[in-house]
Design a protein around this motif. Structure first.
Motif, PDB file in Angstrom:
ATOM      1  N   PRO A   1       0.805  -1.229   0.000  1.00  8.99           N
ATOM      2  CA  PRO A   1       0.000   0.000   0.000  1.00  8.99           C
ATOM      3  C   PRO A   1       0.840   1.282   0.000  1.00  8.99           C
ATOM      4  O   PRO A   1       0.569   2.203  -0.773  1.00  8.99           O
ATOM      5  CB  PRO A   1      -0.847  -0.116   1.272  1.00  8.99           C
ATOM      6  CG  PRO A   1      -0.966  -1.586   1.487  1.00  8.99           C
ATOM      7  CD  PRO A   1       0.378  -2.140   1.067  1.00  8.99           C
ATOM      8  N   ASN A   2       1.870   1.335   0.830  1.00  9.80           N
ATOM      9  CA  ASN A   2       2.677   2.554   0.896  1.00  9.80           C
ATOM     10  C   ASN A   2       3.649   2.685  -0.265  1.00  9.80           C
ATOM     11  O   ASN A   2       3.948   3.798  -0.707  1.00  9.80           O
ATOM     12  CB  ASN A   2       3.429   2.632   2.222  1.00  9.80           C
ATOM     13  CG  ASN A   2       2.499   2.942   3.365  1.00  9.80           C
ATOM     14  OD1 ASN A   2       1.610   3.783   3.258  1.00  9.80           O
ATOM     15  ND2 ASN A   2       2.667   2.230   4.463  1.00  9.80           N
TER      16      ASN A   2
ATOM     17  N   TYR B   1       3.355   1.182  -3.468  1.00  9.74           N
ATOM     18  CA  TYR B   1       2.740   1.265  -4.788  1.00  9.74           C
ATOM     19  C   TYR B   1       1.425   2.040  -4.821  1.00  9.74           C
ATOM     20  O   TYR B   1       1.149   2.737  -5.795  1.00  9.74           O
ATOM     21  CB  TYR B   1       2.490  -0.138  -5.352  1.00  9.74           C
ATOM     22  CG  TYR B   1       3.759  -0.877  -5.675  1.00  9.74           C
ATOM     23  CD1 TYR B   1       4.558  -0.493  -6.739  1.00  9.74           C
ATOM     24  CD2 TYR B   1       4.161  -1.966  -4.916  1.00  9.74           C
ATOM     25  CE1 TYR B   1       5.734  -1.160  -7.037  1.00  9.74           C
ATOM     26  CE2 TYR B   1       5.334  -2.651  -5.209  1.00  9.74           C
ATOM     27  CZ  TYR B   1       6.111  -2.234  -6.265  1.00  9.74           C
ATOM     28  OH  TYR B   1       7.272  -2.896  -6.553  1.00  9.74           O
ATOM     29  N   GLN B   2       0.606   1.901  -3.814  1.00  9.63           N
ATOM     30  CA  GLN B   2      -0.734   2.480  -3.859  1.00  9.63           C
ATOM     31  C   GLN B   2      -0.744   3.880  -3.264  1.00  9.63           C
ATOM     32  O   GLN B   2      -1.548   4.214  -2.407  1.00  9.63           O
ATOM     33  CB  GLN B   2      -1.729   1.557  -3.153  1.00  9.63           C
ATOM     34  CG  GLN B   2      -1.888   0.241  -3.892  1.00  9.63           C
ATOM     35  CD  GLN B   2      -2.810  -0.738  -3.183  1.00  9.63           C
ATOM     36  OE1 GLN B   2      -2.653  -1.039  -2.001  1.00  9.63           O
ATOM     37  NE2 GLN B   2      -3.794  -1.232  -3.921  1.00  9.63           N
ATOM     38  N   SER B   3       0.152   4.709  -3.781  1.00  7.19           N
ATOM     39  CA  SER B   3       0.222   6.104  -3.369  1.00  7.19           C
ATOM     40  C   SER B   3       0.468   6.958  -4.604  1.00  7.19           C
ATOM     41  O   SER B   3       0.948   6.465  -5.623  1.00  7.19           O
ATOM     42  CB  SER B   3       1.336   6.306  -2.332  1.00  7.19           C
ATOM     43  OG  SER B   3       2.585   5.960  -2.882  1.00  7.19           O
ATOM     44  N   GLY B   4       0.146   8.235  -4.509  1.00 10.25           N
ATOM     45  CA  GLY B   4       0.263   9.099  -5.680  1.00 10.25           C
ATOM     46  C   GLY B   4      -0.596   8.549  -6.808  1.00 10.25           C
ATOM     47  O   GLY B   4      -1.754   8.204  -6.606  1.00 10.25           O
ATOM     48  N   HIS B   5       0.004   8.427  -7.982  1.00 10.17           N
ATOM     49  CA  HIS B   5      -0.703   7.892  -9.142  1.00 10.17           C
ATOM     50  C   HIS B   5      -0.441   6.398  -9.327  1.00 10.17           C
ATOM     51  O   HIS B   5      -0.799   5.827 -10.354  1.00 10.17           O
ATOM     52  CB  HIS B   5      -0.294   8.644 -10.406  1.00 10.17           C
ATOM     53  CG  HIS B   5      -0.655  10.095 -10.373  1.00 10.17           C
ATOM     54  ND1 HIS B   5      -1.954  10.537 -10.341  1.00 10.17           N
ATOM     55  CD2 HIS B   5       0.127  11.202 -10.330  1.00 10.17           C
ATOM     56  CE1 HIS B   5      -1.966  11.852 -10.296  1.00 10.17           C
ATOM     57  NE2 HIS B   5      -0.717  12.282 -10.280  1.00 10.17           N
TER      58      HIS B   5
ATOM     59  N   ASN C   1      -0.452   2.165  -8.261  1.00  8.58           N
ATOM     60  CA  ASN C   1      -1.411   1.160  -7.805  1.00  8.58           C
ATOM     61  C   ASN C   1      -0.785  -0.224  -7.984  1.00  8.58           C
ATOM     62  O   ASN C   1       0.295  -0.359  -8.577  1.00  8.58           O
ATOM     63  CB  ASN C   1      -2.742   1.250  -8.559  1.00  8.58           C
ATOM     64  CG  ASN C   1      -3.923   0.814  -7.706  1.00  8.58           C
ATOM     65  OD1 ASN C   1      -3.767   0.063  -6.753  1.00  8.58           O
ATOM     66  ND2 ASN C   1      -5.104   1.280  -8.055  1.00  8.58           N
TER      67      ASN C   1
ATOM     68  N   LYS D   1       4.448   2.106 -10.077  1.00  8.15           N
ATOM     69  CA  LYS D   1       5.066   2.991  -9.095  1.00  8.15           C
ATOM     70  C   LYS D   1       5.069   4.397  -9.670  1.00  8.15           C
ATOM     71  O   LYS D   1       5.593   4.626 -10.762  1.00  8.15           O
ATOM     72  CB  LYS D   1       6.494   2.522  -8.794  1.00  8.15           C
ATOM     73  CG  LYS D   1       7.307   3.444  -7.931  1.00  8.15           C
ATOM     74  CD  LYS D   1       6.943   3.284  -6.495  1.00  8.15           C
ATOM     75  CE  LYS D   1       7.860   4.138  -5.612  1.00  8.15           C
ATOM     76  NZ  LYS D   1       7.213   4.515  -4.379  1.00  8.15           N
ATOM     77  N   ASP D   2       4.451   5.334  -8.965  1.00  4.50           N
ATOM     78  CA  ASP D   2       4.477   6.742  -9.368  1.00  4.50           C
ATOM     79  C   ASP D   2       5.889   7.264  -9.126  1.00  4.50           C
ATOM     80  O   ASP D   2       6.369   7.268  -7.994  1.00  4.50           O
ATOM     81  CB  ASP D   2       3.451   7.525  -8.534  1.00  4.50           C
ATOM     82  CG  ASP D   2       3.361   8.996  -8.911  1.00  4.50           C
ATOM     83  OD1 ASP D   2       4.192   9.494  -9.706  1.00  4.50           O
ATOM     84  OD2 ASP D   2       2.456   9.669  -8.389  1.00  4.50           O
TER      85      ASP D   2
END
Length: 160
Positions: free
Chosen positions: A43-44, A46-50, A52, A69-70
Motif C-alpha cells: 500500500p505505501n 505502490y498504492q500512493s500518488g498515481h 497502484n 510505481k508513481d
C-alpha cells in the motif's frame, strides 16, 4: 473465471506465494523476500500518488500481479508483473488483462510515460512488452527517479 482487482492486504501472502517461486525456482534468481521490502508494504510503496497494484485471481488464488510505481513528472514504473505458469498465454490472457488495467489507470491518472526494467532471461516478457507498444531503450534513457533493480538489464518505455 479470472478476476482483476486492486490489491488489498488480505492477498499479501498470495502475492508473495506467486512472486517468490517464479523468481527463485523458475528463473533461478537468488533473491529473498527481505530483499524486496516493497512486497512487505505494497500500500505505501505502490498504492500512493498515481501508483497502484493489481492482482489476478482464479477464485481466491492469486495467479497474477502487476504494479505501477508513481515516479513523478507524469511518469510511472511498471513493476512486479508475474503470472503463474498455468495461467500464461492466450487461453486466459491474464498478462494482457493486467497490462490493460495498468495502462487504463495510467491514462486516467494523466501519466505520459510508463517505463520498465526486466532481465535478459525473460524472453517471453520482451516479446510481450514489444507487442504491446513498449520500445526498448538504453539505461541512460531512464528518468532519474526510475527505481532500477540490480537484476534489470533491459529497459522499455511506452508513451501514452
Amino acid at each position: 473465471m479470472i478476476t482483476i482487482s486492486p490489491y488489498s492486504e488480505s492477498y499479501r501472502d498470495g502475492v508473495i506465494a506467486l512472486i517468490l517461486p517464479i523468481q527463485q525456482t523458475e528463473f533461478g534468481f537468488a533473491i529473498t523476500l527481505q530483499e524486496q521490502p516493497d512486497l512487505l508494504d505494497i500500500p505505501n510503496f505502490y498504492q500512493s500518488g498515481h501508483g497502484n497494484f493489481w492482482i489476478a485471481r482464479a477464485g481466491e488464488e492469486v495467479v497474477g500481479s502487476i504494479s505501477l510505481k508513481d515516479i513523478g513528472n507524469a511518469q510511472g514504473a511498471l513493476r512486479k508483473m508475474f503470472v503463474k505458469a498455468p495461467f500464461r498465454g492466450r487461453e486466459h490472457r491474464v498478462a494482457h488483462r493486467l497490462l490493460q488495467e495498468l495502462l487504463g489507470w495510467s491514462r486516467r491518472q494523466g501519466l505520459r510515460q510508463v517505463f520498465l526494467g526486466t532481465t535478459a532471461a525473460f524472453l517471453a516478457a520482451h516479446r510481450f512488452y514489444e507487442k504491446n507498444g513498449f520500445a526498448e531503450i538504453d539505461a541512460d534513457g531512464l528518468p532519474p527517479a526510475f527505481p532500477r533493480m540490480g537484476l534489470d538489464t533491459r529497459f522499455y518505455r511506452l508513451d501514452l
